[in-house]
Design an enzyme around this catalytic site. Structure first.
Site, short mmCIF file in Angstrom:
data_model
loop_
_atom_site.label_atom_id
_atom_site.label_comp_id
_atom_site.label_asym_id
_atom_site.label_seq_id
_atom_site.Cartn_x
_atom_site.Cartn_y
_atom_site.Cartn_z
N GLU A 1 0.84 -1.21 0.00
CA GLU A 1 0.00 0.00 0.00
C GLU A 1 0.87 1.26 0.00
O GLU A 1 0.61 2.23 0.72
CB GLU A 1 -0.93 0.01 1.23
CG GLU A 1 -1.85 -1.20 1.34
CD GLU A 1 -3.02 -1.19 0.35
OE1 GLU A 1 -3.10 -0.28 -0.51
OE2 GLU A 1 -3.84 -2.13 0.44
N CYS B 1 -17.22 -5.87 -18.00
CA CYS B 1 -17.09 -6.47 -19.34
C CYS B 1 -16.20 -7.70 -19.40
O CYS B 1 -16.13 -8.37 -20.43
CB CYS B 1 -16.60 -5.42 -20.34
SG CYS B 1 -14.86 -4.99 -20.14
ZN ZN Z 1 -14.79 -3.09 -18.84
#
Ligand code: ZN
Ligand code: ADP
Length: 191
Positions: A89, A148
């Site tokens: 981090e 997606c």
């Molecule tokens: Zn995407």
């Protein structure tokens, strides 16, 4: 034994959330320990999502780490015997982290930093871009876009289920926030 190269360099593992940065950092720590190298791991105290004294990945891997407030504290803990310094981090540290990593690498230490390269707006995040510039080795990982299914380079921030606004503070403690992996095209920032 003779060495093909002098010791001491900087490695950076970057990418968005869920891209496997912590997983890869833990893998490198484990392999360094198998090689009987002396490893010291650090993380900013600000990040206590999982454990105060450990680096934790989203798939359940863990490695012990010292939680520290400022980058400068690293120099208090690192000793002559330390071979490898691992920092998770890294984006949450102050800019001093850059000169500290440089100094340690100059001293012959292997420095491995993992952190977000972009914030939720898709902008360079804190000291990470500066570490990328001075590192010998850079690994840029991608997650899977939850929209997606393509490779995801960005981190989508959602506040109460809606994309965060551009001027929302980067760190908002206590808000109902969620983060997900998204690609450039599915990533949304409200203006
Ligand atoms: Zn995407
Ligand atoms: P990072 O440190 O980059 O946030 P971690 O190493 O903590 O990533 O977690 C990586 C793990 O997260 C993967 O191995 C996988 O099991 C899990 N994961 C959850 N969501 C996703 C996603 N959208 N894309 C890829 N990995 C994901």
């Amino acid at each position: 034994t003779f060495l093909m190269q002098k010791e001491g360099w900087i490695e950076v593992i970057c990418g968005g959330m869920f891209s496997g940065k912590s997983e890869e950092l833990i893998r490198r720590i484990r392999r360094a320990r198998i090689a009987k190298l002396n490893v010291q791991a650090f993380k900013p105290a600000i990040d206590d999502r999982y454990h105060h004294e450990a680096i934790a990945s989203h798939n359940g891997l863990m490695a012990d780490a010292k939680a520290i407030q400022t980058a400068g504290e690293i120099l208090n803990y690192v000793s002559e015997e330390t071979d490898v310094i691992a920092i998770d981090e890294v984006q949450f540290f102050d800019m001093d982290i850059v000169s500290i990593c440089q100094k340690l690498a100059d001293q012959g230490k292997r420095v491995i930093c993992a952190g977000l390269d972009q914030d939720f707006r898709g902008k360079p995040f804190g000291p990470t871009p500066f570490l990328l510039a001075v590192a010998e080795h850079v690994t840029k990982l991608q997650a899977i876009c939850v929209k997606c299914g393509g490779p995801a380079s960005r981190t989508q921030r959602l506040i109460n289920g809606r994309p965060a606004k551009e001027d929302d503070p980067v760190i908002q403690v206590g808000a109902d926030e969620q983060y997900e992996a998204r690609c450039r095209h599915c990533h949304e920032v409200l203006r």
